[in-house]
Design a protein around this motif. Sequence first.
Motif, PDB file in Angstrom:
ATOM      1  N   LEU A 111       0.831  -1.202   0.000  1.00  0.00           N
ATOM      2  CA  LEU A 111       0.000   0.000   0.000  1.00  0.00           C
ATOM      3  C   LEU A 111       0.868   1.255   0.000  1.00  0.00           C
ATOM      4  O   LEU A 111       0.599   2.220  -0.723  1.00  0.00           O
ATOM      5  CB  LEU A 111      -0.925  -0.002   1.222  1.00  0.00           C
ATOM      6  N   ASN A 112       1.932   1.245   0.785  1.00  0.00           N
ATOM      7  CA  ASN A 112       2.838   2.391   0.895  1.00  0.00           C
ATOM      8  C   ASN A 112       3.497   2.694  -0.457  1.00  0.00           C
ATOM      9  O   ASN A 112       3.553   3.848  -0.906  1.00  0.00           O
ATOM     10  CB  ASN A 112       3.892   2.111   1.963  1.00  0.00           C
ATOM     11  N   HIS A 113       3.987   1.635  -1.138  1.00  0.00           N
ATOM     12  CA  HIS A 113       4.634   1.833  -2.445  1.00  0.00           C
ATOM     13  C   HIS A 113       3.635   2.347  -3.474  1.00  0.00           C
ATOM     14  O   HIS A 113       3.954   3.222  -4.284  1.00  0.00           O
ATOM     15  CB  HIS A 113       5.248   0.509  -2.923  1.00  0.00           C
ATOM     16  N   TYR A 114       2.411   1.773  -3.434  1.00  0.00           N
ATOM     17  CA  TYR A 114       1.384   2.201  -4.385  1.00  0.00           C
ATOM     18  C   TYR A 114       1.007   3.660  -4.139  1.00  0.00           C
ATOM     19  O   TYR A 114       0.841   4.445  -5.092  1.00  0.00           O
ATOM     20  CB  TYR A 114       0.162   1.294  -4.233  1.00  0.00           C
ATOM     21  N   HIS A 117       3.843   5.987  -5.404  1.00  0.00           N
ATOM     22  CA  HIS A 117       3.867   6.060  -6.869  1.00  0.00           C
ATOM     23  C   HIS A 117       2.758   6.980  -7.399  1.00  0.00           C
ATOM     24  O   HIS A 117       2.996   7.857  -8.239  1.00  0.00           O
ATOM     25  CB  HIS A 117       3.703   4.642  -7.439  1.00  0.00           C
ATOM     26  N   CYS A 118       1.544   6.786  -6.882  1.00  0.00           N
ATOM     27  CA  CYS A 118       0.403   7.570  -7.383  1.00  0.00           C
ATOM     28  C   CYS A 118       0.501   9.045  -6.987  1.00  0.00           C
ATOM     29  O   CYS A 118       0.153   9.928  -7.788  1.00  0.00           O
ATOM     30  CB  CYS A 118      -0.903   6.976  -6.859  1.00  0.00           C
ATOM     31  N   LEU A 119       0.971   9.333  -5.769  1.00  0.00           N
ATOM     32  CA  LEU A 119       1.105  10.727  -5.337  1.00  0.00           C
ATOM     33  C   LEU A 119       2.177  11.462  -6.154  1.00  0.00           C
ATOM     34  O   LEU A 119       2.011  12.635  -6.492  1.00  0.00           O
ATOM     35  CB  LEU A 119       1.434  10.782  -3.841  1.00  0.00           C
ATOM     36  N   LEU A 120       3.285  10.760  -6.465  1.00  0.00           N
ATOM     37  CA  LEU A 120       4.322  11.379  -7.291  1.00  0.00           C
ATOM     38  C   LEU A 120       3.777  11.688  -8.686  1.00  0.00           C
ATOM     39  O   LEU A 120       4.083  12.733  -9.281  1.00  0.00           O
ATOM     40  CB  LEU A 120       5.543  10.451  -7.394  1.00  0.00           C
ATOM     41  N   GLU A 121       2.955  10.757  -9.219  1.00  0.00           N
ATOM     42  CA  GLU A 121       2.376  10.996 -10.540  1.00  0.00           C
ATOM     43  C   GLU A 121       1.407  12.176 -10.531  1.00  0.00           C
ATOM     44  O   GLU A 121       1.213  12.846 -11.540  1.00  0.00           O
ATOM     45  CB  GLU A 121       1.640   9.736 -11.019  1.00  0.00           C
ATOM     46  N   LYS A 122       0.761  12.411  -9.376  1.00  0.00           N
ATOM     47  CA  LYS A 122      -0.160  13.539  -9.255  1.00  0.00           C
ATOM     48  C   LYS A 122       0.573  14.857  -9.042  1.00  0.00           C
ATOM     49  O   LYS A 122      -0.052  15.921  -8.966  1.00  0.00           O
ATOM     50  CB  LYS A 122      -1.138  13.298  -8.100  1.00  0.00           C
ATOM     51  N   GLY A 123       1.923  14.791  -8.911  1.00  0.00           N
ATOM     52  CA  GLY A 123       2.708  16.017  -8.818  1.00  0.00           C
ATOM     53  C   GLY A 123       3.086  16.442  -7.418  1.00  0.00           C
ATOM     54  O   GLY A 123       3.551  17.574  -7.223  1.00  0.00           O
ATOM     55  N   LYS A 139      -7.791   9.679  -0.898  1.00  0.00           N
ATOM     56  CA  LYS A 139      -8.970   8.811  -0.880  1.00  0.00           C
ATOM     57  C   LYS A 139      -9.120   8.070  -2.211  1.00  0.00           C
ATOM     58  O   LYS A 139      -9.440   6.873  -2.252  1.00  0.00           O
ATOM     59  CB  LYS A 139     -10.210   9.650  -0.594  1.00  0.00           C
ATOM     60  N   GLU A 140      -8.874   8.803  -3.322  1.00  0.00           N
ATOM     61  CA  GLU A 140      -8.987   8.183  -4.646  1.00  0.00           C
ATOM     62  C   GLU A 140      -7.987   7.050  -4.801  1.00  0.00           C
ATOM     63  O   GLU A 140      -8.322   5.951  -5.282  1.00  0.00           O
ATOM     64  CB  GLU A 140      -8.759   9.250  -5.726  1.00  0.00           C
ATOM     65  N   ILE A 141      -6.748   7.282  -4.355  1.00  0.00           N
ATOM     66  CA  ILE A 141      -5.704   6.250  -4.453  1.00  0.00           C
ATOM     67  C   ILE A 141      -6.068   5.051  -3.557  1.00  0.00           C
ATOM     68  O   ILE A 141      -5.910   3.891  -3.939  1.00  0.00           O
ATOM     69  CB  ILE A 141      -4.337   6.835  -4.055  1.00  0.00           C
ATOM     70  N   TRP A 142      -6.573   5.342  -2.354  1.00  0.00           N
ATOM     71  CA  TRP A 142      -6.980   4.280  -1.404  1.00  0.00           C
ATOM     72  C   TRP A 142      -8.051   3.380  -2.034  1.00  0.00           C
ATOM     73  O   TRP A 142      -7.960   2.155  -1.985  1.00  0.00           O
ATOM     74  CB  TRP A 142      -7.500   4.932  -0.125  1.00  0.00           C
ATOM     75  N   ASN A 143      -9.073   4.008  -2.634  1.00  0.00           N
ATOM     76  CA  ASN A 143     -10.164   3.231  -3.220  1.00  0.00           C
ATOM     77  C   ASN A 143      -9.714   2.444  -4.447  1.00  0.00           C
ATOM     78  O   ASN A 143     -10.204   1.343  -4.708  1.00  0.00           O
ATOM     79  CB  ASN A 143     -11.323   4.153  -3.590  1.00  0.00           C
ATOM     80  N   GLN A 144      -8.772   2.987  -5.189  1.00  0.00           N
ATOM     81  CA  GLN A 144      -8.217   2.264  -6.333  1.00  0.00           C
ATOM     82  C   GLN A 144      -7.442   1.029  -5.872  1.00  0.00           C
ATOM     83  O   GLN A 144      -7.467  -0.009  -6.530  1.00  0.00           O
ATOM     84  CB  GLN A 144      -7.294   3.174  -7.152  1.00  0.00           C
ATOM     85  N   TYR A 145      -6.772   1.137  -4.740  1.00  0.00           N
ATOM     86  CA  TYR A 145      -5.996   0.003  -4.216  1.00  0.00           C
ATOM     87  C   TYR A 145      -6.921  -1.143  -3.827  1.00  0.00           C
ATOM     88  O   TYR A 145      -6.584  -2.315  -3.997  1.00  0.00           O
ATOM     89  CB  TYR A 145      -5.144   0.452  -3.016  1.00  0.00           C
ATOM     90  N   GLY A 146      -8.126  -0.802  -3.293  1.00  0.00           N
ATOM     91  CA  GLY A 146      -9.131  -1.822  -3.022  1.00  0.00           C
ATOM     92  C   GLY A 146      -8.757  -2.758  -1.893  1.00  0.00           C
ATOM     93  O   GLY A 146      -8.452  -3.913  -2.104  1.00  0.00           O
TER      94      GLY A 146
END
Length: 386
Positions: free
Chosen positions: A148-151, A154-160, A205-212
């Motif tokens: 979860l931490n790695h995901y 990755h997603c936060l860096l992509e969001k800038g 929240k969006e990243i959390w829900n995507q992780y499922g």
Amino acid sequence: METYYLIDFENVHNEGLENLDSLNPGDHVHIFYTENALNISLDIILSKGTGVEIVGHKVPVRKQSLDMHLVSYLGYLLGSHTEQCAYVIVSKDTDYDNIIKYWRNKGYKQIKRKAQVAEKASAEQEIAAGKAEQEKKNAFSGEERDKLNHYMQHCLLEKGYSTQDVGRLCKIVNANCNLQHPLQKINNGITKQYGKKAAVYQDVKEIWNQYGKKDASGQLEKKGTEDKPLVTEQSDSQNAVPKGWRGQQPVTTKQIETEKTQKATRKKKAPKEKSQQSVGKKKAAKGKDQQTAGKKKAAKEKDQQTAAVKEPKNAEQKKEAKLRSFFGQHFKRKQYVEKKEDTIQIILQAKSRQEMNNALTKLYPSEVVGAMMKTLKPFNKDLPGR
């Protein structure tokens, strides 16, 4: 601590052996039984846990014979292991309590009597255990939290977001992911760190829900599900993170280049990590083969122990059983009943008719012995002599 269970099988029968599977590896079960009690259930014996030793002790049929053998063996164990082990007499006979009290006064505190080897857990205990197991299943394990931490990184860096903000946000997520209502707790943590910036929470929240991942209630979070935060979201542009900003700082070209370099480094490390995973899988497969071999060995030992407990009748045992039945049918008078055991042993041990006649004369008058010898013809006709 090892525990020795001494079973008075004639007293508790198969019910006293139930729940053998709940014993700990290294425990020992000693079953004391006689000719009158050979119907030990194989299903119960085979249900024992791995590493539990079962030994059978067949004792002669006599008054209080089994009790005396069991207590004698208890003394042997106490002398061999002292206070290092626990001892349980499995019987409903309260006469054992005097022996237990005696040894406790001598300093052996780990000794007691029970009606069963192991009591079945109560309904309340089973419910509590079930709840604990369910909470454990719903929680993030160490490996899952790392994923979860790695995901999230990755997603936060992509969001800038900057590497500094990514570290802060991931720390908040890790601290709250196993709590009840995790998204609410995460929103509170973000509010303390950044103020009422709804955009930051919405990204997390969006990243959390995507992780499922299942939350503490066991419900699977899916993309688009609503989780009302404790802090009301603001639509004011002052409270939203502006485009091109990360947290409270603007994006710089140097930061972007640094993040690209870090991303390329991670890609280079990926083959090495994959190779390490392959080695780990091979080790796991080898460990599984060793476990399988261990189970086969344990099954073989279990079969040997079962064979040792259920001994076949030999010719002498059959003869003694037949003699006891014959004696009960033909010698019902009081003078015979009072000397039954001694008479049976004389008949079984005699090597000749004369030896049997002489031995019986010591117990009965000669005229009685003559009549007895005629009645006992099925058991002395093959002996030498008159």
